[in-house]
Design a protein around this motif. Sequence first.
Motif, PDB file in Angstrom:
ATOM      1  N   VAL A 620       0.879  -1.168   0.000  1.00  0.00           N
ATOM      2  CA  VAL A 620       0.000   0.000   0.000  1.00  0.00           C
ATOM      3  C   VAL A 620       0.914   1.214   0.000  1.00  0.00           C
ATOM      4  O   VAL A 620       1.712   1.392   0.927  1.00  0.00           O
ATOM      5  N   THR A 621       0.828   2.027  -1.038  1.00  0.00           N
ATOM      6  CA  THR A 621       1.803   3.094  -1.251  1.00  0.00           C
ATOM      7  C   THR A 621       1.171   4.474  -1.135  1.00  0.00           C
ATOM      8  O   THR A 621      -0.050   4.639  -1.256  1.00  0.00           O
ATOM      9  N   ALA A 622       2.019   5.458  -0.914  1.00  0.00           N
ATOM     10  CA  ALA A 622       1.562   6.845  -0.825  1.00  0.00           C
ATOM     11  C   ALA A 622       1.019   7.304  -2.179  1.00  0.00           C
ATOM     12  O   ALA A 622       1.657   7.075  -3.209  1.00  0.00           O
ATOM     13  N   PRO A 623      -0.153   7.968  -2.189  1.00  0.00           N
ATOM     14  CA  PRO A 623      -0.737   8.405  -3.460  1.00  0.00           C
ATOM     15  C   PRO A 623      -0.055   9.627  -4.055  1.00  0.00           C
ATOM     16  O   PRO A 623      -0.193   9.894  -5.247  1.00  0.00           O
ATOM     17  N   ALA A 624       0.674  10.374  -3.225  1.00  0.00           N
ATOM     18  CA  ALA A 624       1.331  11.598  -3.695  1.00  0.00           C
ATOM     19  C   ALA A 624       2.394  12.000  -2.682  1.00  0.00           C
ATOM     20  O   ALA A 624       2.471  11.450  -1.584  1.00  0.00           O
ATOM     21  N   ASP A 625       3.223  12.959  -3.069  1.00  0.00           N
ATOM     22  CA  ASP A 625       4.183  13.507  -2.117  1.00  0.00           C
ATOM     23  C   ASP A 625       3.418  14.199  -0.994  1.00  0.00           C
ATOM     24  O   ASP A 625       2.393  14.851  -1.234  1.00  0.00           O
ATOM     25  N   GLY A 626       3.907  14.046   0.222  1.00  0.00           N
ATOM     26  CA  GLY A 626       3.225  14.710   1.324  1.00  0.00           C
ATOM     27  C   GLY A 626       3.706  14.225   2.663  1.00  0.00           C
ATOM     28  O   GLY A 626       4.835  13.731   2.814  1.00  0.00           O
ATOM     29  N   VAL A 627       2.829  14.345   3.669  1.00  0.00           N
ATOM     30  CA  VAL A 627       3.130  13.952   5.043  1.00  0.00           C
ATOM     31  C   VAL A 627       2.090  12.943   5.496  1.00  0.00           C
ATOM     32  O   VAL A 627       0.889  13.126   5.277  1.00  0.00           O
ATOM     33  N   LEU A 628       2.553  11.867   6.120  1.00  0.00           N
ATOM     34  CA  LEU A 628       1.638  10.862   6.661  1.00  0.00           C
ATOM     35  C   LEU A 628       1.064  11.401   7.965  1.00  0.00           C
ATOM     36  O   LEU A 628       1.764  11.511   8.971  1.00  0.00           O
ATOM     37  N   VAL A 629      -0.220  11.781   7.943  1.00  0.00           N
ATOM     38  CA  VAL A 629      -0.822  12.436   9.103  1.00  0.00           C
ATOM     39  C   VAL A 629      -1.701  11.499   9.919  1.00  0.00           C
ATOM     40  O   VAL A 629      -2.080  11.831  11.049  1.00  0.00           O
ATOM     41  N   GLU A 630      -2.048  10.342   9.358  1.00  0.00           N
ATOM     42  CA  GLU A 630      -2.881   9.396  10.101  1.00  0.00           C
ATOM     43  C   GLU A 630      -2.533   7.980   9.665  1.00  0.00           C
ATOM     44  O   GLU A 630      -2.303   7.718   8.483  1.00  0.00           O
ATOM     45  N   LEU A 631      -2.488   7.057  10.646  1.00  0.00           N
ATOM     46  CA  LEU A 631      -2.159   5.669  10.345  1.00  0.00           C
ATOM     47  C   LEU A 631      -3.006   4.772  11.247  1.00  0.00           C
ATOM     48  O   LEU A 631      -2.954   4.878  12.468  1.00  0.00           O
ATOM     49  N   ARG A 632      -3.810   3.921  10.604  1.00  0.00           N
ATOM     50  CA  ARG A 632      -4.690   3.014  11.357  1.00  0.00           C
ATOM     51  C   ARG A 632      -4.382   1.565  11.000  1.00  0.00           C
ATOM     52  O   ARG A 632      -5.280   0.777  10.722  1.00  0.00           O
ATOM     53  N   ALA A 633      -3.140   1.219  10.993  1.00  0.00           N
ATOM     54  CA  ALA A 633      -2.742  -0.115  10.540  1.00  0.00           C
ATOM     55  C   ALA A 633      -1.678  -0.678  11.464  1.00  0.00           C
ATOM     56  O   ALA A 633      -0.505  -0.354  11.319  1.00  0.00           O
ATOM     57  N   ASP A 634      -2.096  -1.508  12.402  1.00  0.00           N
ATOM     58  CA  ASP A 634      -1.148  -2.200  13.266  1.00  0.00           C
ATOM     59  C   ASP A 634      -0.920  -3.601  12.725  1.00  0.00           C
ATOM     60  O   ASP A 634      -1.863  -4.254  12.246  1.00  0.00           O
ATOM     61  N   PRO A 635       0.310  -4.103  12.773  1.00  0.00           N
ATOM     62  CA  PRO A 635       0.568  -5.468  12.307  1.00  0.00           C
ATOM     63  C   PRO A 635      -0.356  -6.473  12.989  1.00  0.00           C
ATOM     64  O   PRO A 635      -0.573  -6.418  14.202  1.00  0.00           O
ATOM     65  N   GLY A 636      -0.920  -7.347  12.195  1.00  0.00           N
ATOM     66  CA  GLY A 636      -1.853  -8.350  12.703  1.00  0.00           C
ATOM     67  C   GLY A 636      -3.306  -7.965  12.563  1.00  0.00           C
ATOM     68  O   GLY A 636      -4.190  -8.813  12.710  1.00  0.00           O
ATOM     69  N   ARG A 637      -3.570  -6.686  12.253  1.00  0.00           N
ATOM     70  CA  ARG A 637      -4.960  -6.256  12.123  1.00  0.00           C
ATOM     71  C   ARG A 637      -5.565  -6.795  10.831  1.00  0.00           C
ATOM     72  O   ARG A 637      -4.970  -6.681   9.762  1.00  0.00           O
ATOM     73  N   GLN A 638      -6.750  -7.373  10.926  1.00  0.00           N
ATOM     74  CA  GLN A 638      -7.484  -7.823   9.745  1.00  0.00           C
ATOM     75  C   GLN A 638      -8.407  -6.707   9.297  1.00  0.00           C
ATOM     76  O   GLN A 638      -9.111  -6.110  10.103  1.00  0.00           O
ATOM     77  N   VAL A 639      -8.384  -6.426   7.994  1.00  0.00           N
ATOM     78  CA  VAL A 639      -9.169  -5.312   7.466  1.00  0.00           C
ATOM     79  C   VAL A 639     -10.065  -5.799   6.336  1.00  0.00           C
ATOM     80  O   VAL A 639      -9.749  -6.772   5.645  1.00  0.00           O
ATOM     81  N   GLU A 640     -11.173  -5.119   6.149  1.00  0.00           N
ATOM     82  CA  GLU A 640     -12.081  -5.414   5.056  1.00  0.00           C
ATOM     83  C   GLU A 640     -11.804  -4.463   3.893  1.00  0.00           C
ATOM     84  O   GLU A 640     -11.128  -3.435   4.048  1.00  0.00           O
ATOM     85  N   LEU A 641     -12.315  -4.806   2.736  1.00  0.00           N
ATOM     86  CA  LEU A 641     -12.195  -3.938   1.570  1.00  0.00           C
ATOM     87  C   LEU A 641     -12.747  -2.555   1.901  1.00  0.00           C
ATOM     88  O   LEU A 641     -13.847  -2.422   2.434  1.00  0.00           O
TER      89      LEU A 641
END
Length: 656
Positions: A620-641
Amino acid sequence: MTATSTSTTSTTTTITNLLVANRGEIARRVFRTCRALGIATTAVHSDPDADAPHVREADAAVRLPGAAPADTYLRGDLIVRAALDAGADAVHPGYGFLSEDAGFAQAVLDAGLTWVGPPPAAIAAMGSKTAAKRLMAQAGVPVLDALTDPTEADLPVLVKAAAGGGGRGMRVVRSLADLPGELAAARSEAAKAFGSDEVFCERYLPTGRHVEVQLMADAHGTVWAVGDRDCSLQRRHQKVIEEAPAPGIPDAVRSALHAAAVAAARAIGYAGAGTAEFLLAEDGRFHFLEMNTRLQVEHPVTEAVTGLDLVALQLAVAEGEKLPSEPPPTDGCAIEARLYAEDPAQDHRPATGTLHRFELTLPHAEFDGRGLRLDAGVESGSTITPHYDAMLAKVIAWAPTRSAAARRLADAVARTRLHGPATNRESLVRALRHPAFLAGRLHTGFLAEHAADLTAPDDKGAARAALAAALADAAERRTPLPSGWRNLPSQPQVKRYRMADGGELAVRYRVARDGLRADDHPETALVEHTPERVTLRHGTIRRTYRVARYGADVFVETPDGTTALTIVPRLPDPTARTEPGALLAPMPGTVIRVVAAVGDSVTAGQPLLFLEAMKMEHRVTAPADGVLVELRADPGRQVELGTLLAVVKPAHEPEA
């Protein structure tokens, strides 16, 4: 002789009830032979597979609680217990999962069960690619040396997992600067897939061919080289199209390949079905890659050209039978295409969901009954989950000549009724009809080299399909007069559809006394339309479209292929909006690695995290140059589409 797989001794035994330690199409394939031989069958299944076709086709089934492979199909202890509890007296591993696990093979034997596979010692000898290379070199089989410290002169190199295959843990590296990161990624993926993080590097030959030799051996010293296969058409190092025999190989090279494969098998005291894989260079030289100590996914093409049942041979060898001195000769050509649940428009991203319809028309077979064959793990109504491999089915065609087999297979795949998640079906058809493929110009970079031809959108065909979808919808909603019908000129009806690549099509049409008037199709006339069938005349050409709708998803079929469309609602859902820079999960999966932190400055395309879905890692990659201001992804977390994973604030965006 009806046959079967490997055996560890020459002791005669009789298999009466076989457990298949696998799922999907390979389990169904083994059960098919068991039914023909009068052998009872036992299936195992995870919770998501409780109602899968392989479970319903078995005489008995044992639940493996859980969903993830690590909790179910990779639990050798649970599978051995299942066999004992169900009264099975033999275990067939299929392929993948535990099929090349020497410890599992030994556990089966220690439980007093018959192991339908090679001796555990032979599996162990080939279990590490690095150790296997050393062993094969000692046996006089040509190998590509592992590179302990690659230099610029060695580039490009291929990073490979030592303990497994299937494209997992493999990376092509073209710059030494990228090597440390790719090694780390390969180790992570290999550890999750195979339980070992050992990786190594070897030279990468971008125009080499992947050629393999089918082996069958018994416990009495007989070793067969049962023909060869070309498996060069690969994507992400996973095979997509395979064929037997490998085309265009000089007789002397072919004989040398077969001899090397037999030498490899004899060097480890092999018994049962296996495959020796080689990389064939343009100059005719070849190098040993690995030996798969199991049945291969592509075994049907060998069966088609020899008339053998390789699963029956596996069973016969496991029962202690002796093979004839020589295998049968090959006849004609067979080609196999693998249907994957993946979206070519989204870089072949794995796709999940309900497979509403899956129908392959198998006409009366010609040429000694070997015309077309379908090996599938799914059927109409099956649910495609993110837990397992993305392969849905294999379609195999046999014909007296290679060109005839390719034509037959392309037509069969194109005409398959396939309604549900996105698949690689259209790119398969284009590859099978591509002039370079038909000319036999094969190499492992073929699909990448011709990607533009194989995945380019058919804008004209999509526009016609959308018009047919709109007219079918109008027919479904018609009252005494069809929807859109006007006695006097008026504003056109407008329907919008989203295509697989995310683009939209707007259909504007009127149906008046003098017929159809479609803004973008001035020469198109309406012949007939019902909710399931629309016939149009485009100039002098008449075409019939079959239309099927499942909620907002519409599938429009012609003999040339199927167009998948999604109805765009007239009024957008306000809750569906996402803020600029939001990164949503492109598929259901599990977060396995996060490589950025809130506050980091990122560049477009920079990896932020990795998801695991369908046994593969996805960036999962950055869509553009910028600053990562929010992250909701901890290793082991299962996510839906569609789950929000991160937000990147564009660098130029002013502070609030």
